[in-house]
Design an enzyme around this catalytic site. Structure first.
Site, PDB file in Angstrom:
ATOM      1  N   SER A   1      32.748 -58.924  91.004  1.00 50.75           N
ATOM      2  CA  SER A   1      33.423 -58.124  92.039  1.00 50.75           C
ATOM      3  C   SER A   1      33.174 -58.823  93.368  1.00 50.75           C
ATOM      4  O   SER A   1      32.252 -59.641  93.478  1.00 50.75           O
ATOM      5  CB  SER A   1      32.797 -56.725  92.075  1.00 50.75           C
ATOM      6  OG  SER A   1      33.101 -56.061  93.279  1.00 50.75           O
TER       7      SER A   1
ATOM      8  N   TYR B   1      25.570 -50.847  91.930  1.00 51.54           N
ATOM      9  CA  TYR B   1      26.756 -51.670  91.623  1.00 51.54           C
ATOM     10  C   TYR B   1      26.620 -53.050  92.263  1.00 51.54           C
ATOM     11  O   TYR B   1      26.858 -54.078  91.617  1.00 51.54           O
ATOM     12  CB  TYR B   1      28.000 -50.940  92.146  1.00 51.54           C
ATOM     13  CG  TYR B   1      29.324 -51.540  91.747  1.00 51.54           C
ATOM     14  CD1 TYR B   1      29.930 -51.194  90.540  1.00 51.54           C
ATOM     15  CD2 TYR B   1      29.990 -52.433  92.580  1.00 51.54           C
ATOM     16  CE1 TYR B   1      31.161 -51.724  90.176  1.00 51.54           C
ATOM     17  CE2 TYR B   1      31.217 -52.974  92.227  1.00 51.54           C
ATOM     18  CZ  TYR B   1      31.802 -52.618  91.028  1.00 51.54           C
ATOM     19  OH  TYR B   1      33.022 -53.149  90.672  1.00 51.54           O
TER      20      TYR B   1
HETATM   21  P1  NAD Z   1      38.381 -48.756  84.724  1.00 52.90           P
HETATM   22  O1  NAD Z   1      37.508 -47.578  84.988  1.00 52.90           O
HETATM   23  O2  NAD Z   1      39.861 -48.637  84.950  1.00 52.90           O
HETATM   24  O3  NAD Z   1      38.166 -49.258  83.215  1.00 52.90           O
HETATM   25  C1  NAD Z   1      36.869 -49.424  82.716  1.00 52.90           C
HETATM   26  C2  NAD Z   1      36.913 -49.728  81.235  1.00 52.90           C
HETATM   27  O4  NAD Z   1      35.563 -49.826  80.775  1.00 52.90           O
HETATM   28  C3  NAD Z   1      37.565 -48.615  80.407  1.00 52.90           C
HETATM   29  O5  NAD Z   1      38.249 -49.183  79.315  1.00 52.90           O
HETATM   30  C4  NAD Z   1      36.352 -47.808  79.892  1.00 52.90           C
HETATM   31  O6  NAD Z   1      36.606 -47.093  78.677  1.00 52.90           O
HETATM   32  C5  NAD Z   1      35.362 -48.933  79.693  1.00 52.90           C
HETATM   33  N1  NAD Z   1      33.973 -48.488  79.683  1.00 52.90           N
HETATM   34  C6  NAD Z   1      33.301 -47.755  80.619  1.00 52.90           C
HETATM   35  N2  NAD Z   1      32.040 -47.546  80.235  1.00 52.90           N
HETATM   36  C7  NAD Z   1      31.901 -48.167  79.034  1.00 52.90           C
HETATM   37  C8  NAD Z   1      30.831 -48.303  78.111  1.00 52.90           C
HETATM   38  N3  NAD Z   1      29.623 -47.755  78.327  1.00 52.90           N
HETATM   39  N4  NAD Z   1      31.056 -48.991  76.961  1.00 52.90           N
HETATM   40  C9  NAD Z   1      32.277 -49.522  76.690  1.00 52.90           C
HETATM   41  N5  NAD Z   1      33.327 -49.426  77.531  1.00 52.90           N
HETATM   42  C10 NAD Z   1      33.129 -48.755  78.675  1.00 52.90           C
HETATM   43  O7  NAD Z   1      37.750 -49.952  85.569  1.00 52.90           O
HETATM   44  P2  NAD Z   1      38.449 -51.232  86.260  1.00 52.90           P
HETATM   45  O8  NAD Z   1      38.738 -50.915  87.666  1.00 52.90           O
HETATM   46  O9  NAD Z   1      39.516 -51.764  85.389  1.00 52.90           O
HETATM   47  O10 NAD Z   1      37.196 -52.228  86.282  1.00 52.90           O
HETATM   48  C11 NAD Z   1      37.014 -53.252  85.306  1.00 52.90           C
HETATM   49  C12 NAD Z   1      35.972 -54.223  85.817  1.00 52.90           C
HETATM   50  O11 NAD Z   1      36.432 -54.802  87.047  1.00 52.90           O
HETATM   51  C13 NAD Z   1      34.621 -53.567  86.127  1.00 52.90           C
HETATM   52  O12 NAD Z   1      33.574 -54.444  85.772  1.00 52.90           O
HETATM   53  C14 NAD Z   1      34.664 -53.397  87.635  1.00 52.90           C
HETATM   54  O13 NAD Z   1      33.384 -53.365  88.208  1.00 52.90           O
HETATM   55  C15 NAD Z   1      35.449 -54.634  88.048  1.00 52.90           C
HETATM   56  N6  NAD Z   1      36.096 -54.543  89.355  1.00 52.90           N
HETATM   57  C16 NAD Z   1      37.019 -53.579  89.610  1.00 52.90           C
HETATM   58  C17 NAD Z   1      37.618 -53.537  90.871  1.00 52.90           C
HETATM   59  C18 NAD Z   1      38.663 -52.513  91.230  1.00 52.90           C
HETATM   60  O14 NAD Z   1      39.041 -52.442  92.412  1.00 52.90           O
HETATM   61  N7  NAD Z   1      39.179 -51.738  90.296  1.00 52.90           N
HETATM   62  C19 NAD Z   1      37.239 -54.475  91.847  1.00 52.90           C
HETATM   63  C20 NAD Z   1      36.277 -55.419  91.533  1.00 52.90           C
HETATM   64  C21 NAD Z   1      35.719 -55.458  90.280  1.00 52.90           C
END
Ligand code: NAD
Length: 222
Positions: A142, A155
């Protein structure tokens, strides 16, 4: 380009992970999805992606906070697909609170899902990759792997850890054809940020669209 490669994408039942899994399947890779959700939604996603792309799509419901389930997920992928060529460590969760009020169990959960799961999954796939002399490991960190924001202590610490772990694995595999990289996304409007948008809008008396705009313009990190 990735015809008949085998990919495992953690946290890929929705959001960024599902986007990555879709792109891999569209490029010809067979994919094991992972993540939570209703069984019928996951099965529909799995079937539609498989039918549209013509590759094999499986799903593991392994909990990324549990080392034993992570190892079993990798073994299941190796058993049903033959090997894992591409590992994408994407599963992630968020919790926002000042350090002095940060619940201990939330800290532990975020460390387990956002950081330790990367270690356990890499440890499980690496022997096979080293034996074949090939592999791709991509860790979704991130902007918070590079900078900090208040109230996101767990985080930010976990994502900085992901960047550090990525560098270590890249060095350890530098003399092979295995690569290990991290991606540090900015704002992507997924379930992970929706609750932050709602909370910030309420606290600051702004509309949700105004808060989303601040995220989009990198005035708030995710
Ligand atoms: P999201 O909440 O849309 O999706 C998360 C996914 O992880 C889902 O499929 C959920 O079922 C799964 N998950 C959650 N806990 C779990 C567990 N204990 N075991 C197995 N699966 C699990 O999240 P996102 O926004 O798509 O984020 C995905 C990645 O990208 C994360 O690592 C997040 O930190 C990173 N990220 C997101 C953003 C953003 O703005 N959305 C920015 C930077 C980084």
């Amino acid at each position: 380009m990735l015809t008949d490669r085998i990919a495992l994408v953690t946290g890929s039942t929705e959001g960024i992970g599902l986007g990555i899994a879709t792109a891999l399947a569209e490029s010809g890779a067979h994919v094991m999805l992972n993540g939570f959700g209703s069984a019928s939604d996951i099965e529909r996603t799995r079937r539609e992606l498989a039918e549209r792309t013509g590759v094999r799509i499986a799903h593991s419901g392994a909990d990324m906070s549990r080392p034993d389930e992570i190892t079993k997920m990798v073994r299941d992928a190796e058993t049903s697909f033959g090997r894992v060529d591409i590992l994408v460590n994407n599963a992630g969760i968020q919790f926002v609170a000042p350090i002095a009020e940060f619940p201990q169990e939330r800290w532990g959960q975020i460390m387990a899902v956002n950081l330790s799961s990367n270690f356990h999954a890499i440890k499980a796939v690496l022997p096979g990759m080293l034996k074949r002399g090939n592999g791709r490991i991509v860790n979704i960190a991130s902007t918070h792997g590079l900078v900090a924001s208040p109230f996101k202590g767990a985080y930010v610490a976990a994502k900085h850890g992901v960047v550090g772990l990525t560098k270590t694995v890249a060095l350890e595999t530098a003399e092979t054809a295995i690569t290990c990289n991290a991606i540090c996304p900015g704002f992507v409007r997924t379930a992970l940020v929706e609750s932050q948008i709602r909370d910030l809008a309420e606290v600051h008396g702004m509309s949700e669209e105004q808060v989303a705009k601040l995220f989009r313009h990198d005035q708030l990190a995710t």
